[in-house]
Design an enzyme around this catalytic site. Sequence first.
Site, short mmCIF file in Angstrom:
data_model
loop_
_atom_site.label_atom_id
_atom_site.label_comp_id
_atom_site.label_asym_id
_atom_site.label_seq_id
_atom_site.Cartn_x
_atom_site.Cartn_y
_atom_site.Cartn_z
N ASP A 67 4.17 12.72 1.67
CA ASP A 67 3.03 12.24 0.89
C ASP A 67 1.70 12.63 1.52
O ASP A 67 1.64 13.13 2.65
CB ASP A 67 3.12 10.71 0.71
N HIS A 138 8.09 -0.36 0.70
CA HIS A 138 7.86 0.95 0.08
C HIS A 138 8.52 2.07 0.86
O HIS A 138 8.80 1.95 2.06
CB HIS A 138 6.36 1.20 -0.18
N GLU A 143 5.53 2.55 -4.12
CA GLU A 143 5.29 1.12 -3.92
C GLU A 143 6.26 0.30 -4.77
O GLU A 143 6.91 0.83 -5.67
CB GLU A 143 3.84 0.81 -4.35
P1 PGA Z 1 4.35 2.88 9.78
O1 PGA Z 1 4.40 3.11 8.20
O2 PGA Z 1 5.35 3.84 10.36
O3 PGA Z 1 2.96 3.17 10.18
O4 PGA Z 1 4.74 1.47 10.01
C1 PGA Z 1 5.62 3.28 7.55
C2 PGA Z 1 5.40 3.26 6.06
O5 PGA Z 1 4.45 2.62 5.58
O6 PGA Z 1 6.21 3.86 5.34
#
Ligand code: PGA
Length: 247
Positions: A67, A138, A143
Amino acid sequence: MLVSIKKSYEEVSKAAAVLVAERIRRKPNLVLGLATGATPIGLYQELIRMNREDGLSFSKVTTFNLDEYIGLPRTHPQSYYQFMWEHLFRHIDIPSRSVNVPDGMAGDIEGHCEWYEEEIRRKGGIDLQVLGIGANGHLAFNEPGSSLGSRTRIKTLTEQTVGDNARYFKSIHEVPKTAITMGIGTIMEAKEVLLLASSASKAEAVRAAIEGPITALVPASIIQMHRKAYVTIDEEAASKLTHTFSG
Ligand code: PGA
């Protein structure tokens, strides 16, 4: 689904790197799906070390990132393009033409999303996709409520995700509200998936994803339907699981 619970974040990162490295050694032109966020940084550090010290080469590997924020130029320090160069690509022997991150400044975003899907297909599909999980369940920027069959497209971020990501920006108002993300259908077509999670802040999302019902309200729960899914997490992230899994 193979759930592996490790004592610490460092052990999660090392176990993940061993799996990625094994797949690259088996298939040097591996198509590797990558994720951003705090979680995979330890994995990337270990892969950099393996590249330097253990002869693990990325020279034939192709990568596709999950993404990217819409509206941030690739030069922006918080763009995922920058993140990947900073934390991995500039330290390893991967040719720049072999890395793919969605372009959040593309003029025709929808056309770009279709092109991204086509590129993945042209390379023969993703062999191994690295995934994190959001505190809200998510997967990439899919989401809660995202179609479980979705493809690469634009998504609006939830308030929680914008809030979670605000720590990286000067103010919450600077956090982009939309992103390009591979769809859940796209992710599920990867031949193998490796989901990483660390810390108590992920414990509820991990529980819902691997022990709860499969639902679009917890997009990561789709991993239960994948035929080759590895879930590698630390003890804190595993603390709400009610079934016992061995490491
Ligand atoms: P993080 O994010 O590794 O910074 O916890 C993971 C995500 O939101 O998919």
